[in-house]
Design an enzyme around this catalytic site. Sequence first.
Site: not given
Length: 550
Positions: A433, A415, A440, A332, A436, A429, A310, A453, A374, A425
Amino acid sequence: MAIGKNIIIAGFSGTGKSQVAREVAERLNWKFIDTDDEVVKCAGKSIDAIFREEGEAGFRELERRVVKEASLQSQSVIALGGGAILDRQNYDSLARNGIIVCLEAKVETIYRRLFQRDVHDTGNEVRPLLDGDNPMERIGLLKASRQFAYANSADWTIHTDSLSINEVADEIIRSRSLINRRGSPGEDGNNSCWVETLSRSYPVFVGGGLLDELGVSMREIGLSGTSVVISDENIFSFYGNRVKAVLEDAGFKVVSFVVSPGEMSKSLEQARSIYDFLIGQHIERSDTIVAMGGGVVGDLAGFVAATFLRGISLVQVPTSLLAMVDASIGGKVGVNHPRGKNLIGSFYQPNMVLADYQTLSTLPPREMTSGWAEVIKYGLIADKTLFEFLQANAVAMKLNSAVLARVIGRSAAIKADIVSEDEKEKGKRILLNYGHTIAHGLEAATQYEQFLHGEAVSIGMVGAASISQKMGFLSSDVARSQKRLLEQFGLPVKFSAIDVNDVLDAMNRDKKARRKSVQWVLLRDIGSPIVCDEVTEQTVRYVLQELRES
Ligand code: ADP
Ligand code: ZN
Protein backbone atom coordinates in the site's frame (compact mmCIF):
# COMPACT_ATOMS: atom_id res chain seq x y z
CA MET A 1 10.22 -24.06 -19.51
CA ALA A 2 9.65 -26.21 -16.47
CA ILE A 3 5.97 -26.15 -15.76
CA GLY A 4 4.47 -27.90 -12.78
CA LYS A 5 7.80 -29.52 -12.06
CA ASN A 6 7.63 -32.53 -9.80
CA ILE A 7 9.16 -32.68 -6.37
CA ILE A 8 11.18 -35.83 -5.86
CA ILE A 9 11.97 -36.96 -2.35
CA ALA A 10 15.01 -39.20 -2.14
CA GLY A 11 17.04 -40.57 0.75
CA PHE A 12 17.61 -43.58 2.94
CA SER A 13 14.79 -45.66 4.43
CA GLY A 14 13.61 -44.21 7.69
CA THR A 15 14.16 -40.60 6.72
CA GLY A 16 10.40 -40.11 6.40
CA LYS A 17 10.20 -39.86 2.60
CA SER A 18 6.71 -41.26 2.12
CA GLN A 19 5.07 -39.39 4.95
CA VAL A 20 6.75 -36.14 4.02
CA ALA A 21 5.86 -36.55 0.34
CA ARG A 22 2.27 -37.25 1.22
CA GLU A 23 2.14 -34.13 3.41
CA VAL A 24 3.73 -31.89 0.76
CA ALA A 25 1.38 -33.24 -1.92
CA GLU A 26 -1.60 -32.54 0.24
CA ARG A 27 -0.51 -28.98 0.95
CA LEU A 28 0.16 -28.14 -2.68
CA ASN A 29 -2.85 -30.08 -3.82
CA TRP A 30 -0.56 -32.17 -6.01
CA LYS A 31 -0.50 -35.87 -6.74
CA PHE A 32 1.37 -38.20 -4.37
CA ILE A 33 3.33 -41.10 -5.81
CA ASP A 34 5.33 -43.64 -3.81
CA THR A 35 7.50 -45.68 -6.15
CA ASP A 36 7.72 -48.63 -3.74
CA ASP A 37 3.93 -48.78 -3.57
CA GLU A 38 3.76 -48.61 -7.36
CA VAL A 39 6.27 -51.44 -7.68
CA VAL A 40 4.16 -53.58 -5.33
CA LYS A 41 1.03 -52.76 -7.33
CA CYS A 42 2.80 -53.50 -10.57
CA ALA A 43 4.21 -56.87 -9.44
CA GLY A 44 1.19 -57.94 -7.46
CA LYS A 45 3.41 -59.01 -4.57
CA SER A 46 5.34 -57.52 -1.69
CA ILE A 47 8.83 -56.11 -2.08
CA ASP A 48 10.21 -58.88 0.10
CA ALA A 49 8.63 -61.41 -2.25
CA ILE A 50 10.07 -59.68 -5.31
CA PHE A 51 13.55 -59.73 -3.75
CA ARG A 52 13.10 -63.39 -2.80
CA GLU A 53 11.81 -64.56 -6.14
CA GLU A 54 13.46 -62.23 -8.65
CA GLY A 55 16.42 -60.90 -6.75
CA GLU A 56 17.49 -57.26 -6.46
CA ALA A 57 17.92 -57.08 -10.24
CA GLY A 58 14.28 -58.00 -10.77
CA PHE A 59 13.24 -55.34 -8.29
CA ARG A 60 15.40 -52.64 -9.88
CA GLU A 61 14.01 -53.44 -13.29
CA LEU A 62 10.45 -52.92 -12.08
CA GLU A 63 11.49 -49.83 -10.18
CA ARG A 64 13.00 -48.30 -13.30
CA ARG A 65 9.73 -48.71 -15.15
CA VAL A 66 7.77 -47.14 -12.32
CA VAL A 67 10.20 -44.23 -11.96
CA LYS A 68 10.07 -43.51 -15.68
CA GLU A 69 6.30 -43.38 -15.58
CA ALA A 70 6.29 -41.16 -12.48
CA SER A 71 8.82 -38.74 -13.90
CA LEU A 72 6.53 -37.99 -16.83
CA GLN A 73 3.85 -36.67 -14.50
CA SER A 74 3.58 -33.05 -13.52
CA GLN A 75 2.65 -31.48 -10.20
CA SER A 76 3.46 -34.69 -8.40
CA VAL A 77 5.38 -35.32 -5.23
CA ILE A 78 7.29 -38.54 -5.70
CA ALA A 79 8.72 -40.55 -2.81
CA LEU A 80 11.52 -42.76 -4.09
CA GLY A 81 12.70 -46.09 -2.79
CA GLY A 82 16.02 -45.74 -1.00
CA GLY A 83 18.16 -47.05 -3.86
CA ALA A 84 16.28 -45.60 -6.83
CA ILE A 85 18.30 -42.45 -7.26
CA LEU A 86 21.56 -44.41 -7.56
CA ASP A 87 20.47 -45.56 -10.99
CA ARG A 88 21.69 -43.19 -13.67
CA GLN A 89 18.65 -43.71 -15.88
CA ASN A 90 16.29 -42.98 -12.98
CA TYR A 91 18.22 -39.89 -12.04
CA ASP A 92 18.19 -38.52 -15.59
CA SER A 93 14.48 -38.88 -16.13
CA LEU A 94 13.62 -37.48 -12.70
CA ALA A 95 15.99 -34.52 -12.83
CA ARG A 96 14.70 -33.45 -16.20
CA ASN A 97 11.26 -32.76 -14.83
CA GLY A 98 11.65 -32.01 -11.20
CA ILE A 99 13.67 -30.92 -8.25
CA ILE A 100 15.27 -33.53 -6.06
CA VAL A 101 15.19 -33.12 -2.32
CA CYS A 102 17.25 -35.55 -0.31
CA LEU A 103 16.23 -36.33 3.27
CA GLU A 104 19.16 -37.08 5.55
CA ALA A 105 19.35 -38.61 9.01
CA LYS A 106 22.07 -40.02 11.22
CA VAL A 107 22.53 -43.78 11.37
CA GLU A 108 21.27 -43.80 14.97
CA THR A 109 18.14 -41.92 13.99
CA ILE A 110 17.46 -44.27 11.12
CA TYR A 111 18.00 -47.26 13.36
CA ARG A 112 15.64 -45.88 15.95
CA ARG A 113 12.98 -45.04 13.39
CA LEU A 114 13.17 -48.38 11.61
CA PHE A 115 13.75 -50.86 14.36
CA GLN A 116 12.54 -49.35 17.58
CA ARG A 117 9.42 -47.63 16.55
CA ASP A 118 5.97 -48.01 17.89
CA VAL A 119 4.16 -50.99 16.39
CA HIS A 120 1.32 -48.76 15.22
CA ASP A 121 3.64 -46.71 13.12
CA THR A 122 3.46 -48.73 9.98
CA GLY A 123 4.85 -47.58 6.69
CA ASN A 124 6.05 -49.52 3.76
CA GLU A 125 8.17 -52.33 5.05
CA VAL A 126 10.87 -52.12 2.46
CA ARG A 127 14.11 -53.13 3.97
CA PRO A 128 15.20 -56.43 2.56
CA LEU A 129 18.73 -55.07 2.29
CA LEU A 130 18.85 -54.41 6.01
CA ASP A 131 17.75 -57.86 7.15
CA GLY A 132 20.14 -59.84 9.26
CA ASP A 133 22.28 -59.40 12.35
CA ASN A 134 23.55 -56.11 13.65
CA PRO A 135 21.19 -53.82 11.73
CA MET A 136 22.95 -50.68 12.99
CA GLU A 137 26.14 -51.69 11.26
CA ARG A 138 24.32 -52.68 8.10
CA ILE A 139 22.58 -49.32 7.96
CA GLY A 140 25.92 -47.62 8.41
CA LEU A 141 27.57 -49.56 5.60
CA LEU A 142 24.73 -49.30 3.13
CA LYS A 143 24.28 -45.63 3.87
CA ALA A 144 27.98 -44.93 3.43
CA SER A 145 27.94 -46.65 0.06
CA ARG A 146 25.07 -44.45 -1.10
CA GLN A 147 26.05 -41.19 0.51
CA PHE A 148 27.90 -39.84 -2.47
CA ALA A 149 25.03 -40.52 -4.85
CA TYR A 150 22.53 -38.88 -2.53
CA ALA A 151 24.65 -35.80 -2.09
CA ASN A 152 25.41 -35.59 -5.76
CA SER A 153 21.88 -35.89 -7.06
CA ALA A 154 20.15 -33.63 -4.57
CA ASP A 155 19.19 -30.07 -5.40
CA TRP A 156 18.61 -29.67 -1.70
CA THR A 157 19.35 -31.73 1.39
CA ILE A 158 17.38 -31.58 4.59
CA HIS A 159 18.64 -33.04 7.86
CA THR A 160 15.62 -34.56 9.49
CA ASP A 161 16.97 -35.85 12.80
CA SER A 162 15.26 -33.29 14.96
CA LEU A 163 12.39 -32.34 12.66
CA SER A 164 8.80 -33.55 12.60
CA ILE A 165 7.17 -34.61 9.32
CA ASN A 166 5.40 -31.25 9.24
CA GLU A 167 8.59 -29.33 9.75
CA VAL A 168 10.31 -31.20 6.94
CA ALA A 169 7.33 -30.46 4.70
CA ASP A 170 7.58 -26.76 5.62
CA GLU A 171 11.22 -26.79 4.69
CA ILE A 172 10.54 -28.39 1.31
CA ILE A 173 7.81 -25.95 0.43
CA ARG A 174 10.14 -23.11 1.30
CA SER A 175 13.16 -24.53 -0.45
CA ARG A 176 11.23 -25.24 -3.62
CA SER A 177 10.88 -21.61 -4.55
CA LEU A 178 14.54 -20.99 -3.81
CA ILE A 179 15.65 -23.86 -6.00
CA ASN A 180 13.33 -22.82 -8.77
CA ARG A 181 14.65 -19.36 -8.72
CA ARG A 182 18.29 -20.20 -8.20
CA GLY A 183 20.34 -18.75 -10.98
CA SER A 184 17.43 -18.63 -13.33
CA PRO A 185 16.26 -15.03 -13.80
CA GLY A 186 18.05 -13.22 -16.50
CA GLU A 187 20.58 -15.71 -17.70
CA ASP A 188 18.31 -18.18 -19.47
CA GLY A 189 15.50 -15.78 -20.11
CA ASN A 190 13.49 -17.34 -17.32
CA ASN A 191 11.80 -14.61 -15.34
CA SER A 192 9.14 -16.80 -13.83
CA CYS A 193 8.37 -17.43 -10.19
CA TRP A 194 6.01 -19.25 -7.84
CA VAL A 195 3.28 -18.13 -5.53
CA GLU A 196 2.84 -20.40 -2.55
CA THR A 197 -0.18 -19.64 -0.42
CA LEU A 198 -2.05 -21.91 1.95
CA SER A 199 -4.92 -22.22 -0.46
CA ARG A 200 -2.89 -22.87 -3.58
CA SER A 201 0.55 -22.87 -5.09
CA TYR A 202 1.00 -21.81 -8.70
CA PRO A 203 3.50 -20.59 -11.27
CA VAL A 204 3.74 -17.06 -12.65
CA PHE A 205 5.30 -17.19 -16.10
CA VAL A 206 6.79 -14.04 -17.59
CA GLY A 207 8.24 -14.03 -21.07
CA GLY A 208 8.03 -12.89 -24.67
CA GLY A 209 5.69 -14.83 -26.94
CA LEU A 210 4.29 -16.93 -24.10
CA LEU A 211 0.77 -16.47 -25.44
CA ASP A 212 1.57 -19.16 -27.97
CA GLU A 213 2.31 -21.59 -25.14
CA LEU A 214 -0.84 -20.88 -23.18
CA GLY A 215 -2.63 -24.07 -24.21
CA VAL A 216 0.32 -26.37 -23.64
CA SER A 217 1.09 -24.71 -20.30
CA MET A 218 -2.49 -25.20 -19.18
CA ARG A 219 -2.35 -28.87 -20.12
CA GLU A 220 0.91 -29.28 -18.29
CA ILE A 221 -0.63 -28.19 -15.02
CA GLY A 222 -3.45 -30.63 -15.55
CA LEU A 223 -6.23 -28.48 -16.99
CA SER A 224 -8.53 -29.80 -19.71
CA GLY A 225 -12.08 -29.49 -21.00
CA THR A 226 -13.58 -26.16 -21.98
CA SER A 227 -11.72 -22.84 -21.71
CA VAL A 228 -13.90 -19.82 -21.25
CA VAL A 229 -11.90 -16.82 -22.43
CA ILE A 230 -13.12 -13.65 -20.74
CA SER A 231 -11.72 -10.44 -22.14
CA ASP A 232 -12.58 -6.89 -23.12
CA GLU A 233 -13.24 -5.59 -26.64
CA ASN A 234 -9.86 -3.89 -27.02
CA ILE A 235 -7.80 -6.84 -25.96
CA PHE A 236 -9.95 -9.44 -27.63
CA SER A 237 -9.68 -7.62 -30.96
CA PHE A 238 -5.88 -7.91 -30.76
CA TYR A 239 -5.38 -11.35 -29.24
CA GLY A 240 -8.73 -13.15 -29.21
CA ASN A 241 -8.30 -15.24 -32.35
CA ARG A 242 -4.73 -16.12 -31.57
CA VAL A 243 -5.53 -17.34 -28.08
CA LYS A 244 -8.53 -19.29 -29.32
CA ALA A 245 -6.37 -21.08 -31.87
CA VAL A 246 -3.63 -21.78 -29.34
CA LEU A 247 -6.12 -23.29 -26.90
CA GLU A 248 -7.85 -25.35 -29.57
CA ASP A 249 -4.51 -26.69 -30.75
CA ALA A 250 -3.90 -27.92 -27.23
CA GLY A 251 -7.21 -29.77 -27.27
CA PHE A 252 -9.48 -27.37 -25.40
CA LYS A 253 -12.97 -26.51 -26.45
CA VAL A 254 -13.05 -22.71 -26.46
CA VAL A 255 -15.88 -20.27 -25.83
CA SER A 256 -15.48 -16.58 -25.15
CA PHE A 257 -17.24 -13.73 -23.42
CA VAL A 258 -16.20 -10.18 -24.22
CA VAL A 259 -17.10 -7.16 -22.06
CA SER A 260 -16.75 -3.44 -22.73
CA PRO A 261 -13.45 -1.93 -21.66
CA GLY A 262 -13.37 0.09 -18.48
CA GLU A 263 -14.16 0.03 -14.79
CA MET A 264 -17.94 0.03 -15.43
CA SER A 265 -17.67 -3.62 -16.44
CA LYS A 266 -16.59 -4.58 -12.94
CA SER A 267 -20.16 -4.91 -11.72
CA LEU A 268 -22.47 -7.54 -10.27
CA GLU A 269 -24.74 -7.11 -13.31
CA GLN A 270 -21.85 -7.96 -15.61
CA ALA A 271 -20.91 -10.92 -13.42
CA ARG A 272 -24.49 -12.10 -13.59
CA SER A 273 -24.56 -12.02 -17.37
CA ILE A 274 -21.38 -14.11 -17.37
CA TYR A 275 -23.02 -16.63 -15.00
CA ASP A 276 -25.94 -16.85 -17.44
CA PHE A 277 -23.51 -17.47 -20.26
CA LEU A 278 -21.63 -20.18 -18.33
CA ILE A 279 -24.85 -21.96 -17.43
CA GLY A 280 -25.99 -21.76 -21.07
CA GLN A 281 -22.69 -23.30 -22.15
CA HIS A 282 -22.98 -26.10 -19.56
CA ILE A 283 -19.68 -25.14 -17.97
CA GLU A 284 -18.65 -27.60 -15.26
CA ARG A 285 -16.28 -27.54 -12.32
CA SER A 286 -13.58 -29.20 -14.38
CA ASP A 287 -13.56 -26.36 -16.94
CA THR A 288 -11.40 -23.25 -16.81
CA ILE A 289 -11.88 -19.51 -16.98
CA VAL A 290 -9.07 -17.72 -18.81
CA ALA A 291 -9.02 -14.05 -17.82
CA MET A 292 -7.23 -12.22 -20.62
CA GLY A 293 -6.87 -8.50 -20.04
CA GLY A 294 -6.01 -5.76 -17.61
CA GLY A 295 -6.97 -5.43 -13.98
CA VAL A 296 -10.65 -4.96 -14.74
CA VAL A 297 -10.97 -8.23 -16.64
CA GLY A 298 -8.82 -10.08 -14.11
CA ASP A 299 -10.89 -8.92 -11.13
CA LEU A 300 -14.22 -9.56 -12.83
CA ALA A 301 -13.39 -12.91 -14.41
CA GLY A 302 -11.60 -13.97 -11.22
CA PHE A 303 -14.67 -13.11 -9.17
CA VAL A 304 -16.83 -15.19 -11.50
CA ALA A 305 -14.36 -18.09 -11.32
CA ALA A 306 -14.35 -17.88 -7.52
CA THR A 307 -18.10 -18.01 -7.20
CA PHE A 308 -19.44 -20.06 -10.11
CA LEU A 309 -20.15 -23.61 -8.87
CA ARG A 310 -18.25 -22.57 -5.70
CA GLY A 311 -15.10 -22.08 -7.69
CA ILE A 312 -13.72 -23.31 -10.98
CA SER A 313 -10.18 -23.24 -12.36
CA LEU A 314 -8.77 -19.84 -13.24
CA VAL A 315 -5.86 -18.82 -15.44
CA GLN A 316 -4.80 -15.19 -15.43
CA VAL A 317 -3.39 -13.86 -18.68
CA PRO A 318 -2.60 -10.23 -17.82
CA THR A 319 -2.12 -7.90 -20.78
CA SER A 320 -1.53 -4.55 -19.05
CA LEU A 321 1.67 -3.74 -17.18
CA LEU A 322 -0.32 -3.09 -14.03
CA ALA A 323 -2.03 -6.46 -14.22
CA MET A 324 1.25 -8.27 -14.98
CA VAL A 325 3.10 -6.94 -11.96
CA ASP A 326 0.24 -6.56 -9.56
CA ALA A 327 -3.42 -7.39 -10.12
CA SER A 328 -3.04 -10.87 -11.61
CA ILE A 329 -0.91 -12.15 -8.72
CA GLY A 330 -2.20 -12.81 -5.25
CA GLY A 331 -5.82 -13.73 -5.78
CA LYS A 332 -7.71 -10.53 -5.07
CA VAL A 333 -10.89 -10.73 -7.12
CA GLY A 334 -14.03 -8.67 -7.01
CA VAL A 335 -16.49 -6.22 -8.44
CA ASN A 336 -17.57 -2.69 -7.57
CA HIS A 337 -20.77 -1.63 -5.84
CA PRO A 338 -22.48 1.67 -6.71
CA ARG A 339 -21.43 2.84 -3.21
CA GLY A 340 -17.77 2.00 -3.59
CA LYS A 341 -14.95 0.32 -5.44
CA ASN A 342 -14.11 -3.32 -4.79
CA LEU A 343 -16.69 -3.62 -2.03
CA ILE A 344 -17.63 -7.13 -3.13
CA GLY A 345 -14.97 -9.73 -3.58
CA SER A 346 -12.80 -12.47 -2.26
CA PHE A 347 -9.36 -14.01 -2.27
CA TYR A 348 -9.21 -16.66 -4.96
CA GLN A 349 -5.86 -17.82 -6.26
CA PRO A 350 -5.50 -18.72 -9.93
CA ASN A 351 -4.01 -22.02 -11.11
CA MET A 352 -1.45 -20.14 -13.17
CA VAL A 353 -0.51 -16.67 -14.32
CA LEU A 354 0.96 -16.25 -17.78
CA ALA A 355 2.27 -12.82 -18.73
CA ASP A 356 3.45 -12.30 -22.29
CA TYR A 357 5.11 -8.89 -22.27
CA GLN A 358 4.84 -8.68 -26.06
CA THR A 359 1.16 -7.90 -25.56
CA LEU A 360 2.28 -4.59 -24.05
CA SER A 361 3.13 -3.38 -27.56
CA THR A 362 -0.55 -2.56 -28.07
CA LEU A 363 -1.18 -1.12 -24.61
CA PRO A 364 -2.00 2.60 -24.79
CA PRO A 365 1.09 4.60 -23.66
CA ARG A 366 -0.71 6.29 -20.79
CA GLU A 367 -1.70 2.87 -19.40
CA MET A 368 1.90 1.69 -19.75
CA THR A 369 3.22 4.71 -17.89
CA SER A 370 0.67 4.17 -15.15
CA GLY A 371 1.90 0.59 -14.71
CA TRP A 372 5.46 1.78 -14.12
CA ALA A 373 4.34 3.40 -10.88
CA GLU A 374 3.72 -0.03 -9.33
CA VAL A 375 7.06 -1.32 -10.63
CA ILE A 376 8.87 1.63 -9.08
CA LYS A 377 6.90 0.98 -5.89
CA TYR A 378 8.41 -2.52 -5.67
CA GLY A 379 11.87 -1.05 -5.85
CA LEU A 380 11.00 1.40 -3.10
CA ILE A 381 9.45 -1.08 -0.67
CA ALA A 382 11.52 -4.17 -1.34
CA ASP A 383 14.47 -3.98 -3.67
CA LYS A 384 17.08 -1.28 -3.90
CA THR A 385 18.77 -3.13 -6.77
CA LEU A 386 15.57 -2.97 -8.79
CA PHE A 387 15.31 0.75 -8.05
CA GLU A 388 18.86 1.35 -9.22
CA PHE A 389 18.29 -0.81 -12.27
CA LEU A 390 15.28 1.32 -13.14
CA GLN A 391 17.36 4.48 -12.72
CA ALA A 392 20.01 3.12 -15.05
CA ASN A 393 17.56 1.89 -17.65
CA ALA A 394 14.81 4.46 -17.59
CA VAL A 395 15.33 5.25 -21.25
CA ALA A 396 16.10 1.78 -22.54
CA MET A 397 13.09 0.36 -20.76
CA LYS A 398 10.67 1.33 -23.44
CA LEU A 399 12.79 -0.22 -26.17
CA ASN A 400 14.60 -3.24 -24.86
CA SER A 401 12.51 -6.34 -24.32
CA ALA A 402 15.13 -8.25 -22.33
CA VAL A 403 15.24 -5.42 -19.83
CA LEU A 404 11.46 -5.29 -19.77
CA ALA A 405 11.25 -9.03 -19.11
CA ARG A 406 13.66 -8.79 -16.22
CA VAL A 407 11.91 -5.91 -14.59
CA ILE A 408 8.44 -7.42 -14.94
CA GLY A 409 9.75 -10.78 -13.73
CA ARG A 410 11.39 -9.21 -10.70
CA SER A 411 8.29 -7.19 -9.83
CA ALA A 412 6.08 -10.25 -10.16
CA ALA A 413 8.48 -12.18 -7.92
CA ILE A 414 8.34 -9.49 -5.22
CA LYS A 415 4.57 -9.51 -5.30
CA ALA A 416 4.61 -13.32 -5.29
CA ASP A 417 6.86 -13.41 -2.22
CA ILE A 418 4.77 -10.93 -0.30
CA VAL A 419 1.45 -12.65 -0.98
CA SER A 420 3.01 -16.05 -0.31
CA GLU A 421 3.87 -14.84 3.16
CA ASP A 422 0.58 -13.10 3.74
CA GLU A 423 -2.25 -14.36 1.61
CA LYS A 424 -5.09 -12.45 3.22
CA GLU A 425 -3.52 -9.09 4.04
CA LYS A 426 -2.96 -9.60 7.74
CA GLY A 427 0.69 -8.58 7.82
CA LYS A 428 3.37 -7.94 5.28
CA ARG A 429 0.95 -7.40 2.42
CA ILE A 430 0.25 -3.94 3.80
CA LEU A 431 3.61 -2.82 2.40
CA LEU A 432 2.06 -3.01 -1.06
CA ASN A 433 0.00 0.00 0.00
CA TYR A 434 2.94 2.36 -0.17
CA GLY A 435 1.65 5.53 -1.84
CA HIS A 436 -1.87 4.17 -1.86
CA THR A 437 -3.39 6.02 1.09
CA ILE A 438 -3.14 9.35 -0.68
CA ALA A 439 -3.76 7.70 -4.06
CA HIS A 440 -7.12 6.33 -2.94
CA GLY A 441 -8.03 9.77 -1.62
CA LEU A 442 -7.15 11.40 -4.94
CA GLU A 443 -9.01 8.77 -6.93
CA ALA A 444 -12.16 8.95 -4.83
CA ALA A 445 -12.14 12.76 -4.70
CA THR A 446 -12.18 12.81 -8.50
CA GLN A 447 -14.76 10.01 -8.91
CA TYR A 448 -12.07 7.79 -10.42
CA GLU A 449 -12.16 9.88 -13.56
CA GLN A 450 -9.10 12.08 -13.51
CA PHE A 451 -6.28 9.67 -12.71
CA LEU A 452 -5.27 6.26 -13.85
CA HIS A 453 -4.44 4.20 -10.77
CA GLY A 454 -0.66 4.36 -11.25
CA GLU A 455 -0.77 8.12 -11.74
CA ALA A 456 -2.50 8.55 -8.40
CA VAL A 457 -0.03 6.12 -6.79
CA SER A 458 2.87 8.13 -8.17
CA ILE A 459 1.62 11.32 -6.54
CA GLY A 460 0.79 9.31 -3.42
CA MET A 461 4.35 8.01 -3.20
CA VAL A 462 5.76 11.51 -3.44
CA GLY A 463 3.42 12.39 -0.57
CA ALA A 464 4.40 9.34 1.47
CA ALA A 465 8.09 10.13 1.02
CA SER A 466 7.46 13.68 2.13
CA ILE A 467 5.64 12.45 5.24
CA SER A 468 8.52 10.05 5.89
CA GLN A 469 10.88 13.00 5.70
CA LYS A 470 8.78 15.14 8.04
CA MET A 471 8.60 12.31 10.56
CA GLY A 472 12.37 12.11 10.46
CA PHE A 473 12.64 8.71 8.83
CA LEU A 474 13.89 9.62 5.38
CA SER A 475 16.58 11.88 4.00
CA SER A 476 15.71 14.56 1.49
CA ASP A 477 18.19 13.06 -1.00
CA VAL A 478 16.33 9.78 -1.17
CA ALA A 479 12.98 11.53 -1.46
CA ARG A 480 14.39 13.55 -4.32
CA SER A 481 15.72 10.52 -6.17
CA GLN A 482 12.34 8.81 -5.87
CA LYS A 483 10.66 11.85 -7.37
CA ARG A 484 13.20 12.05 -10.15
CA LEU A 485 12.69 8.45 -11.18
CA LEU A 486 8.92 8.89 -11.27
CA GLU A 487 9.36 11.93 -13.51
CA GLN A 488 11.76 10.05 -15.77
CA PHE A 489 9.04 7.50 -16.35
CA GLY A 490 6.61 10.26 -17.26
CA LEU A 491 4.55 9.95 -14.09
CA PRO A 492 2.85 12.92 -12.38
CA VAL A 493 4.30 14.06 -9.04
CA LYS A 494 1.74 16.79 -8.27
CA PHE A 495 -1.96 17.42 -8.73
CA SER A 496 -3.94 20.47 -9.64
CA ALA A 497 -7.52 21.68 -9.62
CA ILE A 498 -8.54 19.47 -6.72
CA ASP A 499 -9.43 20.86 -3.33
CA VAL A 500 -7.18 19.51 -0.60
CA ASN A 501 -10.23 19.25 1.68
CA ASP A 502 -11.94 16.95 -0.81
CA VAL A 503 -8.96 14.66 -0.78
CA LEU A 504 -8.84 14.67 3.03
CA ASP A 505 -12.59 14.00 3.19
CA ALA A 506 -12.23 11.06 0.85
CA MET A 507 -9.37 9.71 2.96
CA ASN A 508 -11.42 10.09 6.14
CA ARG A 509 -14.39 8.30 4.60
CA ASP A 510 -12.06 5.46 3.75
CA LYS A 511 -10.68 5.48 7.28
CA LYS A 512 -14.16 5.43 8.80
CA ALA A 513 -15.15 2.50 6.63
CA ARG A 514 -12.16 0.58 8.01
CA ARG A 515 -12.89 1.68 11.58
CA LYS A 516 -9.30 1.89 12.58
CA SER A 517 -6.44 4.30 12.41
CA VAL A 518 -4.69 4.65 9.09
CA GLN A 519 -1.59 2.52 8.81
CA TRP A 520 0.83 4.59 6.79
CA VAL A 521 3.51 2.80 4.85
CA LEU A 522 6.55 5.06 4.97
CA LEU A 523 10.18 4.78 3.94
CA ARG A 524 13.44 4.81 5.85
CA ASP A 525 15.43 4.27 2.72
CA ILE A 526 15.03 2.75 -0.72
CA GLY A 527 13.96 -0.84 -0.14
CA SER A 528 13.30 -0.28 3.56
CA PRO A 529 9.68 0.49 4.47
CA ILE A 530 8.08 0.98 7.86
CA VAL A 531 4.47 1.05 8.99
CA CYS A 532 3.38 3.97 11.12
CA ASP A 533 -0.03 4.87 12.57
CA GLU A 534 0.98 8.13 14.17
CA VAL A 535 0.78 10.48 11.23
CA THR A 536 -1.34 13.48 12.23
CA GLU A 537 -4.00 15.00 10.01
CA GLN A 538 -2.05 18.22 10.20
CA THR A 539 0.97 16.59 8.59
CA VAL A 540 -1.17 15.01 5.89
CA ARG A 541 -2.85 18.32 5.13
CA TYR A 542 0.49 20.06 4.91
CA VAL A 543 1.85 17.46 2.52
CA LEU A 544 -1.27 17.54 0.34
CA GLN A 545 -0.90 21.30 0.07
CA GLU A 546 2.69 20.76 -0.96
CA LEU A 547 1.56 18.29 -3.63
CA ARG A 548 -1.01 20.66 -5.00
CA GLU A 549 0.23 22.79 -7.85
CA SER A 550 -0.50 26.40 -7.05
P1 ADP B 1 -5.63 -1.97 -15.47
O1 ADP B 1 -5.00 -3.12 -16.09
O2 ADP B 1 -4.76 -0.76 -15.51
O3 ADP B 1 -6.18 -2.27 -14.15
P2 ADP B 1 -7.87 -2.07 -17.39
O4 ADP B 1 -8.17 -3.49 -17.21
O5 ADP B 1 -9.03 -1.14 -17.40
O6 ADP B 1 -6.90 -1.49 -16.28
O7 ADP B 1 -7.02 -1.88 -18.70
C1 ADP B 1 -6.71 -0.59 -19.11
C2 ADP B 1 -7.09 -0.34 -20.56
O8 ADP B 1 -6.07 -0.91 -21.38
C3 ADP B 1 -8.40 -0.95 -21.00
O9 ADP B 1 -9.02 -0.05 -21.88
C4 ADP B 1 -7.96 -2.19 -21.75
O10 ADP B 1 -8.88 -2.52 -22.75
C5 ADP B 1 -6.65 -1.77 -22.34
N1 ADP B 1 -5.68 -2.85 -22.54
C6 ADP B 1 -5.19 -3.68 -21.60
N2 ADP B 1 -4.25 -4.46 -22.11
C7 ADP B 1 -4.12 -4.13 -23.41
C8 ADP B 1 -3.29 -4.57 -24.47
N3 ADP B 1 -2.36 -5.49 -24.28
N4 ADP B 1 -3.44 -4.01 -25.68
C9 ADP B 1 -4.36 -3.04 -25.86
N5 ADP B 1 -5.15 -2.57 -24.91
C10 ADP B 1 -5.04 -3.09 -23.70
ZN1 ZN C 1 -1.96 -0.25 -6.76
